[in-house]
Design a protein around this motif. Structure first.
Motif, PDB file in Angstrom:
ATOM      1  N   VAL A  30       0.833  -1.213   0.000  1.00 34.63           N
ATOM      2  CA  VAL A  30       0.000   0.000   0.000  1.00 34.63           C
ATOM      3  C   VAL A  30       0.866   1.261   0.000  1.00 34.63           C
ATOM      4  O   VAL A  30       0.628   2.186  -0.774  1.00 34.63           O
ATOM      5  CB  VAL A  30      -0.938   0.030   1.234  1.00 34.63           C
ATOM      6  N   ILE A  31       1.865   1.278   0.859  1.00 38.05           N
ATOM      7  CA  ILE A  31       2.681   2.493   0.975  1.00 38.05           C
ATOM      8  C   ILE A  31       3.531   2.706  -0.279  1.00 38.05           C
ATOM      9  O   ILE A  31       3.616   3.823  -0.801  1.00 38.05           O
ATOM     10  CB  ILE A  31       3.560   2.449   2.257  1.00 38.05           C
ATOM     11  N   LEU A  32       4.119   1.634  -0.793  1.00 37.17           N
ATOM     12  CA  LEU A  32       4.909   1.776  -2.020  1.00 37.17           C
ATOM     13  C   LEU A  32       4.009   2.208  -3.177  1.00 37.17           C
ATOM     14  O   LEU A  32       4.374   3.063  -3.987  1.00 37.17           O
ATOM     15  CB  LEU A  32       5.624   0.457  -2.351  1.00 37.17           C
ATOM     16  N   ALA A  33       2.819   1.624  -3.247  1.00 38.03           N
ATOM     17  CA  ALA A  33       1.876   1.991  -4.316  1.00 38.03           C
ATOM     18  C   ALA A  33       1.521   3.473  -4.216  1.00 38.03           C
ATOM     19  O   ALA A  33       1.504   4.185  -5.214  1.00 38.03           O
ATOM     20  CB  ALA A  33       0.606   1.139  -4.221  1.00 38.03           C
ATOM     21  N   HIS A  34       1.278   3.938  -3.003  1.00 36.10           N
ATOM     22  CA  HIS A  34       0.913   5.346  -2.867  1.00 36.10           C
ATOM     23  C   HIS A  34       2.078   6.259  -3.258  1.00 36.10           C
ATOM     24  O   HIS A  34       1.894   7.264  -3.950  1.00 36.10           O
ATOM     25  CB  HIS A  34       0.436   5.680  -1.459  1.00 36.10           C
ATOM     26  N   ARG A  35       3.271   5.905  -2.819  1.00 34.70           N
ATOM     27  CA  ARG A  35       4.452   6.690  -3.182  1.00 34.70           C
ATOM     28  C   ARG A  35       4.574   6.801  -4.701  1.00 34.70           C
ATOM     29  O   ARG A  35       4.768   7.876  -5.255  1.00 34.70           O
ATOM     30  CB  ARG A  35       5.712   6.002  -2.667  1.00 34.70           C
ATOM     31  N   ARG A  86      -5.817   3.721  10.109  1.00 38.00           N
ATOM     32  CA  ARG A  86      -4.757   3.431  11.071  1.00 38.00           C
ATOM     33  C   ARG A  86      -3.757   4.578  11.043  1.00 38.00           C
ATOM     34  O   ARG A  86      -3.474   5.136   9.986  1.00 38.00           O
ATOM     35  CB  ARG A  86      -4.022   2.136  10.695  1.00 38.00           C
ATOM     36  N   ASP A  87      -3.198   4.905  12.194  1.00 38.99           N
ATOM     37  CA  ASP A  87      -2.162   5.932  12.252  1.00 38.99           C
ATOM     38  C   ASP A  87      -0.812   5.311  11.900  1.00 38.99           C
ATOM     39  O   ASP A  87      -0.679   4.089  11.881  1.00 38.99           O
ATOM     40  CB  ASP A  87      -2.123   6.547  13.653  1.00 38.99           C
ATOM     41  N   ALA A  88       0.165   6.194  11.671  1.00 40.13           N
ATOM     42  CA  ALA A  88       1.502   5.732  11.283  1.00 40.13           C
ATOM     43  C   ALA A  88       2.058   4.709  12.282  1.00 40.13           C
ATOM     44  O   ALA A  88       2.660   3.710  11.890  1.00 40.13           O
ATOM     45  CB  ALA A  88       2.442   6.925  11.152  1.00 40.13           C
ATOM     46  N   ASN A  89       1.824   4.932  13.570  1.00 39.79           N
ATOM     47  CA  ASN A  89       2.350   4.017  14.591  1.00 39.79           C
ATOM     48  C   ASN A  89       1.817   2.599  14.464  1.00 39.79           C
ATOM     49  O   ASN A  89       2.438   1.654  14.926  1.00 39.79           O
ATOM     50  CB  ASN A  89       2.000   4.529  15.990  1.00 39.79           C
ATOM     51  N   LEU A 145      11.969   1.527   3.755  1.00 41.22           N
ATOM     52  CA  LEU A 145      12.331   1.758   2.350  1.00 41.22           C
ATOM     53  C   LEU A 145      11.171   2.336   1.546  1.00 41.22           C
ATOM     54  O   LEU A 145      11.343   3.266   0.753  1.00 41.22           O
ATOM     55  CB  LEU A 145      12.785   0.429   1.708  1.00 41.22           C
ATOM     56  N   VAL A 146       9.971   1.780   1.756  1.00 39.05           N
ATOM     57  CA  VAL A 146       8.821   2.196   0.938  1.00 39.05           C
ATOM     58  C   VAL A 146       8.282   3.573   1.328  1.00 39.05           C
ATOM     59  O   VAL A 146       7.482   4.152   0.606  1.00 39.05           O
ATOM     60  CB  VAL A 146       7.668   1.146   0.986  1.00 39.05           C
ATOM     61  N   GLU A 147       8.737   4.071   2.499  1.00 36.86           N
ATOM     62  CA  GLU A 147       8.229   5.373   2.964  1.00 36.86           C
ATOM     63  C   GLU A 147       8.994   6.548   2.358  1.00 36.86           C
ATOM     64  O   GLU A 147       8.465   7.663   2.286  1.00 36.86           O
ATOM     65  CB  GLU A 147       8.359   5.464   4.489  1.00 36.86           C
ATOM     66  N   LEU A 148      10.244   6.299   1.971  1.00 35.35           N
ATOM     67  CA  LEU A 148      11.108   7.397   1.523  1.00 35.35           C
ATOM     68  C   LEU A 148      10.462   8.161   0.365  1.00 35.35           C
ATOM     69  O   LEU A 148       9.817   7.557  -0.498  1.00 35.35           O
ATOM     70  CB  LEU A 148      12.473   6.837   1.093  1.00 35.35           C
ATOM     71  N   PRO A 149      10.625   9.486   0.347  1.00 38.47           N
ATOM     72  CA  PRO A 149      10.031  10.286  -0.731  1.00 38.47           C
ATOM     73  C   PRO A 149      10.464   9.772  -2.106  1.00 38.47           C
ATOM     74  O   PRO A 149      11.526   9.149  -2.236  1.00 38.47           O
ATOM     75  CB  PRO A 149      10.591  11.686  -0.473  1.00 38.47           C
ATOM     76  N   LYS A 150       9.662  10.032  -3.121  1.00 37.09           N
ATOM     77  CA  LYS A 150       9.869   9.388  -4.412  1.00 37.09           C
ATOM     78  C   LYS A 150      11.180   9.775  -5.103  1.00 37.09           C
ATOM     79  O   LYS A 150      11.687   9.053  -5.933  1.00 37.09           O
ATOM     80  CB  LYS A 150       8.683   9.642  -5.334  1.00 37.09           C
ATOM     81  N   GLY A 151      11.763  10.922  -4.739  1.00 37.45           N
ATOM     82  CA  GLY A 151      13.042  11.316  -5.325  1.00 37.45           C
ATOM     83  C   GLY A 151      12.946  11.528  -6.820  1.00 37.45           C
ATOM     84  O   GLY A 151      11.886  11.902  -7.325  1.00 37.45           O
ATOM     85  N   ASP A 152      14.048  11.252  -7.539  1.00 38.50           N
ATOM     86  CA  ASP A 152      13.995  11.392  -8.997  1.00 38.50           C
ATOM     87  C   ASP A 152      13.624  10.046  -9.607  1.00 38.50           C
ATOM     88  O   ASP A 152      13.379   9.066  -8.901  1.00 38.50           O
ATOM     89  CB  ASP A 152      15.312  11.966  -9.552  1.00 38.50           C
ATOM     90  N   TRP A 153      13.629   9.975 -10.939  1.00 38.09           N
ATOM     91  CA  TRP A 153      13.204   8.739 -11.615  1.00 38.09           C
ATOM     92  C   TRP A 153      14.119   7.569 -11.274  1.00 38.09           C
ATOM     93  O   TRP A 153      13.675   6.440 -11.088  1.00 38.09           O
ATOM     94  CB  TRP A 153      13.152   8.986 -13.134  1.00 38.09           C
ATOM     95  N   SER A 203       3.346  12.254   6.792  1.00 37.01           N
ATOM     96  CA  SER A 203       2.796  13.140   5.756  1.00 37.01           C
ATOM     97  C   SER A 203       2.167  12.337   4.625  1.00 37.01           C
ATOM     98  O   SER A 203       1.165  12.746   4.032  1.00 37.01           O
ATOM     99  CB  SER A 203       3.874  14.092   5.228  1.00 37.01           C
ATOM    100  N   LEU A 204       2.755  11.155   4.334  1.00 37.44           N
ATOM    101  CA  LEU A 204       2.167  10.316   3.287  1.00 37.44           C
ATOM    102  C   LEU A 204       0.744   9.905   3.667  1.00 37.44           C
ATOM    103  O   LEU A 204      -0.196  10.023   2.884  1.00 37.44           O
ATOM    104  CB  LEU A 204       3.040   9.067   3.068  1.00 37.44           C
TER     105      LEU A 204
END
Lengths: 252, 160
Positions: A21-26, A76-79, A86-94, A234-235
């Motif tokens: 879910v988190i990677l998909a959202h990122r 659910r909250d982040a906690n 790894l999947v939470e990190l901002p998307k960065g560049d390509w 924030s995500l």
């Protein structure tokens, strides 16, 4: 099923679903912003598949404890999330996005391959379903690693930079969750150690062939899925805003 | 009411994303059981994240209810996983005429090896001189190709 095994299985299914879910959202943050139209579409497809996989994992959890997948994802909250950092990190560049997707796809494909023989039939069935979709992802991101690594000096530099950052974060994918040893002992899920061995072998070969150097110094390596980076808050604030604003969301 | 009649009614439901084929010949409907005034329909998803699944489920239920059943249950099963081999030959031909290259026979190949060494024929001119433009297309089940002979882009069903 013994209650401690059941609890561990619920926790494992949650971790599997939360990563997706988190990677998909990122990655969905690229929709409308991809470098070219075809890649925008390809990444959106991959995102949609990952959400499908999350639905299957949450669905298996629902069979065990009756929890509602939408509640788990949006209330659910982040906690309470059990995704890896790894999947939470901002998307960065390509290059950052493609490398993360590649490292994750390779892990997922190899884990699924090992999980085909799970002694828990609902899990084995879901694995057979997911594995057929995952190979398309890996084929796609694998090609991007080659393309960027062997492309220009600039693309190689950016990919190398992403690798320096992500390599140690990716190792968390192979850290067992509390109670996972019970699941392994009963054959419900595969042991992560041999999966990691194969992952290291495949990824090292492919990354080096693409002209990259594996980081020598082990960087920060997260261990517990109970802790998260600041980015998860924030995500979730964005991802959950519509559902929390109007849980029924019947009027558009 | 017999199961054959139910099957026949369900075969009237077009695939929401590819309306030239129906949900029965796509291999999505797996079984029909009748018990008194209750119908149980078993279906399987093509791709796990396919957004048409909800719609198909609803349409199966509505169609069975319209036949007069008091109670209709639509169950989803994952095993054995859906394969493009389940699409009937007639449906594959209709896909081709619609402009979508049909899937090839799926083998139980190892998922890590390279895909599709055999070329996909162009659904318009039949040329084998085609190339993949994008493994991902407008829907989860299709890839984008281009025909180097007639210069037309076309969609192809992924072989799973």
């Amino acid at each position: 099923m013994r209650s401690e095994v059941r609890e561990a299985l619920i926790a494992k299914l949650t971790a599997l679903a939360d990563d997706e879910v988190i990677l998909a959202h990122r990655n969905s943050e690229w929709v409308g912003h991809g470098p070219i139209l075809e890649e925008d579409i390809a990444l959106a497809n991959i995102v949609q598949d990952e959400l499908g996989h999350a639905t299957l994992w949450y669905g298996l959890r629902q069979q065990l404890d009756g929890s509602d997948p939408d509640q788990l994802a949006f209330f659910r909250d982040a906690n309470e999330y059990r995704c890896c950092e790894l999947v939470e990190l901002p998307k960065g560049d390509w290059a950052f996005t493609m490398l993360r997707q590649y490292l994750f796809d390779l892990y997922e494909a190899l884990w699924l391959e090992a999980a085909r023989h799970s002694t828990y039939p609902p899990l084995a069935e879901a694995v057979q379903k997911i594995i057929r979709e995952e190979r398309f992802h890996l084929q796609h991101t694998q090609a991007w690693i080659e393309r960027l690594g062997q492309g220009t000096e600039e693309s190689n530099r950016r990919l190398q930079q992403a690798l320096e950052m992500q390599w140690s974060y990716a190792q968390q994918l192979f850290v067992p969750i509390p109670g996972e040893e019970l699941l392994i002992a009963e054959g419900l899920v595969p042991d992560l150690a041999p999966v990691k061995e194969r992952w290291l072998e495949h990824s090292t070969r492919h990354l080096q062939a693409a002209g990259l150097k594996l980081p020598i110094n082990p960087g920060y390596q997260p261990t517990s899925r109970a802790y998260h980076t600041e980015h998860l808050w924030s995500l979730l604030a964005e991802m959950q805003s519509t559902a929390r604003w109007d849980a029924e969301a019947k009027v558009w | 009411m017999t199961t054959e009649q139910v099957w026949k009614a369900l075969a009237q439901i077009p695939d929401p994303e590819i309306p030239v084929v129906n949900v029965v010949e796509m291999g999505i409907v797996r079984g029909v059981e009748i018990e008194g005034n209750k119908a149980t329909i078993t279906m399987t998803p093509t791709f796990s994240g396919c957004p048409a699944l909800h719609l198909i489920r609803e349409q199966l239920e509505r169609t069975a209810r319209a036949l007069g059943f008091d109670s209709v249950e639509v169950r989803t099963v994952l095993s054995p996983p859906w394969s493009t081999d389940w699409i009937t030959p007639e449906a594959k031909e209709r896909l081709r005429r619609y402009g979508i290259a049909p899937p090839k026979p799926s083998s139980a190949q190892d998922f890590l090896i390279e895909l599709e060494p055999a070329p996909t024929p162009c659904p318009r001119c039949g040329s084998l001189n085609t190339s993949v433009k994008n493994t991902f297309g407008p829907t989860l089940c299709k890839a984008i190709y281009v025909c180097n002979n007639c210069q037309e882009p076309f969609e192809g069903f992924k072989t799973v």
